[in-house]
Design an enzyme around this catalytic site. Structure first.
Site, PDB file in Angstrom:
ATOM      1  CG  ASP A  20     -25.736  60.612   5.874  1.00  0.00           C
ATOM      2  OD1 ASP A  20     -26.162  58.825   5.542  1.00  0.00           O
ATOM      3  OD2 ASP A  20     -24.657  61.219   6.066  1.00  0.00           O
ATOM      4  CG  HIS A 181     -25.980  61.945  21.516  1.00  0.00           C
ATOM      5  ND1 HIS A 181     -25.908  61.463  22.753  1.00  0.00           N
ATOM      6  CD2 HIS A 181     -26.884  62.230  21.373  1.00  0.00           C
ATOM      7  CE1 HIS A 181     -26.679  60.448  22.801  1.00  0.00           C
ATOM      8  NE2 HIS A 181     -27.621  60.680  21.101  1.00  0.00           N
ATOM      9  CG  ASP A 271     -32.316  60.585  23.646  1.00  0.00           C
ATOM     10  OD1 ASP A 271     -33.288  60.879  22.545  1.00  0.00           O
ATOM     11  OD2 ASP A 271     -31.858  59.128  22.916  1.00  0.00           O
ATOM     12  CG  HIS A 273     -29.503  56.410  21.054  1.00  0.00           C
ATOM     13  ND1 HIS A 273     -30.128  57.270  20.259  1.00  0.00           N
ATOM     14  CD2 HIS A 273     -29.303  55.460  20.594  1.00  0.00           C
ATOM     15  CE1 HIS A 273     -30.854  56.488  19.674  1.00  0.00           C
ATOM     16  NE2 HIS A 273     -30.082  55.432  19.347  1.00  0.00           N
ATOM     17  CG  ASP A 364     -35.009  58.111  21.000  1.00  0.00           C
ATOM     18  OD1 ASP A 364     -35.637  58.141  22.877  1.00  0.00           O
ATOM     19  OD2 ASP A 364     -33.744  58.502  21.198  1.00  0.00           O
ATOM     20  CE1 TYR A 374     -34.592  62.753  14.136  1.00  0.00           C
ATOM     21  CE2 TYR A 374     -34.635  60.941  15.033  1.00  0.00           C
ATOM     22  CZ  TYR A 374     -34.349  62.191  15.150  1.00  0.00           C
ATOM     23  OH  TYR A 374     -33.206  63.041  15.558  1.00  0.00           O
TER      24      TYR A 374
END
Length: 742
Positions: A20, A181, A271, A273, A364, A374
């Site tokens: 994935d 989230h 973040d 997001h 991030d 990441y």
């Protein structure tokens, strides 16, 4: 300061078991790389190390519960992508519901379906796990996910316990999976349980948060650097800071006429997001203030939600307690984030006066990370930077030009317009902008770019080069071996200092001291001459990189300040920011060549005598003082980018001890911690002590109840900013209204 580090190696057990490209970036190495970097830098050894525990199902139920009757059920792209595969049948029975009532915390029950669903994943086959994962957006499950997620939530709770019981002053929890989230009954964006929300509810119920604390937790989902392209996640860091710059009052105070029955908690989500899960959980709760800055692009960036925009301010009694700052352009830099701190987050935070600060610390948006927390090198460097800050180490100075982008200013003004009805501190920013909302529908969004694909690989190579260049520059900055030195001209038995603060006994060579003393006859007197020798010796240590910061007492502040300023410029400092408080005039023959920025606070009137000579009166209110510091002093300081900051508390300086401490603490940032404070010898030991502690990295004391700035103070500040904004870009925040709605 005593800093706790919470971690458990078993949080690395969960991993992706099938192909994935969207989810492969969430991997165990995110934690192991960060731990290795902490160990290599000697940071782990400086912390109080605690092993994470599992959160109980009752503790998970503080947040993950069924909605009460009549509750709003959120719509939109939240629960996940569509799947043609049937959900697996779980081989577990549902537990009995545990009910509880929480007032503004919400009335509901533990959600047995969701917790039981996750518990059941321990017994599922790979095919069943993949099918279940397909029901959610950017989520994968592993037989160890339930255990890892309980450890992640438990790590945050253990850190809350450590700080609130006084075992640690602050701390950092490195956790996986992330949480911001996650919603009450839905995993989302690699997040399983909402760690920060659980920590907030746990602190309110278990501890009452009735002491000075600050806190923070981090996680996230996919990302690009507030700027790159791609999707990814942020690391899961959790940090708690006891006190901090927002040290609260002990007594309960009503906010805008509303007195909440629960302790006030501020959640800062940095973040890239939007943490929609946290927002949904607390959007009608006035005891929790949620702030998020995030990449939005007019709704075209994940999670593609209309309620991620600036006009989403909360519901019912929670209106004004959700603050969203949406970035609509990629590539936001240091100046943009600093402008957001100074003109949105800090004013509102000081007015809210929280008893606990939780930070959802997603890394991030860091330079060099095209995948959102990441990129292992970027992630581990960010973790180390935060831990150093918690330990009290000075942060390196910000690099690059400090010029906010036009798009950032538009976003900030949209927040002002949406939040001004709710926050007095934003009225005092000197602007009444028109709200500019996104005209683009979140439905018209681009396809997500997989970090594992060709574009993601190319972006990773490019941004890795940027990161390498940045790290090379940061390596030029070395933390001095001595953090804080104090030099006194007379013994002070009542002075209480941290044991690491050094008392300076040495002085500059007599010939050097004599040469500088000739500038002013007052410096030739015995006590003044002794103080001059001590301050020259300390200044040389700061400029030579042996000492970070220091305090010197002197009987004659004005001539001593002039000598220190001239010696600093002649000894290698390229730019010196001088903040003079009280009856201290700028030397008349000081060159106006751009190497010195002189700011006098407690001047007779607000005046820009030149680009590099500014005078402003000292406000008598908390709000007026904060407006001066956040809207004038710090924008000037960060825009000037000094090598050295001088703070002089002269005769009749008028500052209360908490005000002086806050000013000194905030001025550690612009020059990488290189701050020298001159204090009149007549000052109290209490003032000298609190200044030494904040320069050493401890939190300043509370300013006390928030009070509005007077109309005269506001008018003077707006007038002064208007005079200076053409020369100082960090002050250029007042766009014309027609620019916002064009």
């Amino acid at each position: 300061m005593r800093t706790a580090l919470v971690y458990h190696e078993e949080m690395t057990a969960a991993r992706l078991l099938w192909d994935d490209p969207e989810c492969e970036i969430e991997r165990p190495e995110r934690l192991t790389a960060a731990v290795e970097r902490l160990q290599q830098g000697g940071l782990e050894q400086r912390c109080l190390q605690l092993a994470a525990r599992e959160a109980s199902e009752a503790e998970l139920g503080l947040v993950h519960r069924s909605d009460p009757p009549g509750a709003t059920h959120h719509r939109g792209h939240r629960l996940g992508r569509a799947s043609t595969q049937p959900a697996p049948v779980l081989k577990t029975e549902l537990p009995t519901c545990l009910s509880f009532t929480t007032g503004w915390m919400g009335e509901g029950t533990v959600s047995p379906e969701y917790v039981s669903l996750l518990r059941g994943t321990q017994a599922l086959s790979t095919e069943e796990l993949q099918a279940l994962s397909g029901q959610y957006d950017a989520v994968y499950f592993h037989p160890s996910t339930f255990h890892c997620a309980r450890l992640a939530a438990g790590a945050a709770l253990q850190l809350v316990d450590a700080v609130l019981t006084g075992t640690a002053h602050n701390g950092f929890a490195l956790v996986r999976p992330p949480g911001h989230h996650s919603q009450r009954a839905a995993a989302n964006g690699f997040c399983v349980f909402n760690n920060v929300a659980i920590a907030a509810r746990y602190a309110q119920k278990q501890h009452g948060v009735c002491r000075c604390v600050g806190a923070a937790v981090g996680w996230g989902l996919r990302r690009t650097e507030s700027g790159g392209v791609g999707c990814s996640e942020t690391p899961c860091g959790a940090l708690l800071c006891r006190g901090g710059l927002l040290a609260p009052r002990w007594e309960a105070q009503p906010l805008s006429g509303l007195c909440t029955p629960y302790p006030r908690i501020l959640i800062v989500d940095w973040d890239v997001h939007h943490g929609q899960g946290i927002q949904y959980i607390f959007e009608d709760d006035p005891s929790v203030l949620y702030f998020s800055w995030h990449r939005y692009e007019h709704g075209r960036f994940w999670p593609y939600l209309r309620e991620s925009d600036a006009d989403a301010v909360g519901l019912g009694p929670g209106r004004g307690f959700t603050v969203n700052l949406p970035w609509n352009q990629v590539g936001m830099g240091n100046a943009d984030y600093m402008a957001a701190f100074l003109h949105v987050l800090l004013p509102v935070a000081f007015e809210f006066d929280p008893e606990l600060v939780l930070i959802s610390a997603g890394f991030d948006s860091a330079i060099g990370d095209p995948e959102g927390g990441y990129h292992l090198e970027s992630l581990s460097q960010c973790v180390c930077m935060v831990v150093k800050a918690l330990l009290g180490d000075p942060a390196p100075p910000l690099l690059g030009p400090m010029v906010p982008q036009h798009s950032a200013l538009e976003s900030i003004q949209s927040v002002w317009a949406a939040q001004a009805p709710h926050w007095t501190s934003l009225w005092q920013q000197g602007s009444t902008p028109t709200l500019s909302l996104s005209t683009c529908s979140p439905e018209r969004r681009p396809s997500a770019v997989s970090p594992g694909g060709p574009k993601g690989k190319a972006a990773e190579a490019q941004t890795s080069a940027v990161l390498s260049s940045l790290l090379d520059q940061l390596h030029l900055y070395t933390t001095p071996p001595v953090r804080t030195v104090i030099a006194l001209t007379a013994p002070a038995a009542a002075l209480v200092l941290p044991p690491e603060v050094l008392h300076q006994e040495g002085s500059a060579p007599p010939e050097e001291t004599q040469a500088w003393a000739r500038l002013h006859e007052a410096l030739t007197q015995d006590t003044a001459f002794t103080a001059l020798g001590k301050v020259l010796h300390l200044l040389n240590g700061i400029l030579d990189g042996q000492v970070s910061s220091g305090i010197v007492t002197t009987p004659v502040a004005a001539p001593t300040l002039e000598v220190v300023l001239r010696q600093g410029l002649s000894h290698g400092a390229q730019r010196v920011f001088c903040v003079a408080l009280g009856q201290l005039d700028r030397p008349p023959d000081l060159a106006n060549d751009g190497r010195t920025l002189w700011l006098n606070i407690r001047g007779k009137e607000a005046a820009a005598l030149s680009t590099f000579h500014v005078s402003v009166p000292l406000s008598g209110t908390t709000g007026g003082f904060l407006s001066c510091i956040l809207a004038l002093v710090l924008p000037l300081a960060y825009g000037f980018q000094p090598d050295l900051v001088l703070v002089a508390l002269g005769p009749a300086h008028g500052l209360q001890d908490p005000q002086a401490a806050l000013l000194a603490a905030l001025l550690r940032g612009p020059a990488g911690g290189r701050v020298l404070v001159l204090v009149e010898q007549e000052s109290t030991c209490q003032l000298v002590g609190v200044l030494a502690r904040v320069l050493h990295g401890e939190p300043p004391p509370s300013l006390g109840p928030f009070s509005m700035a007077s109309p005269d103070d506001l008018q003077a500040l707006v007038h002064l900013r208007g005079q200076l904004e053409a020369q100082w870009e960090m002050l250029q925040l007042l766009l014309e209204c027609h620019e916002l709605v064009a």
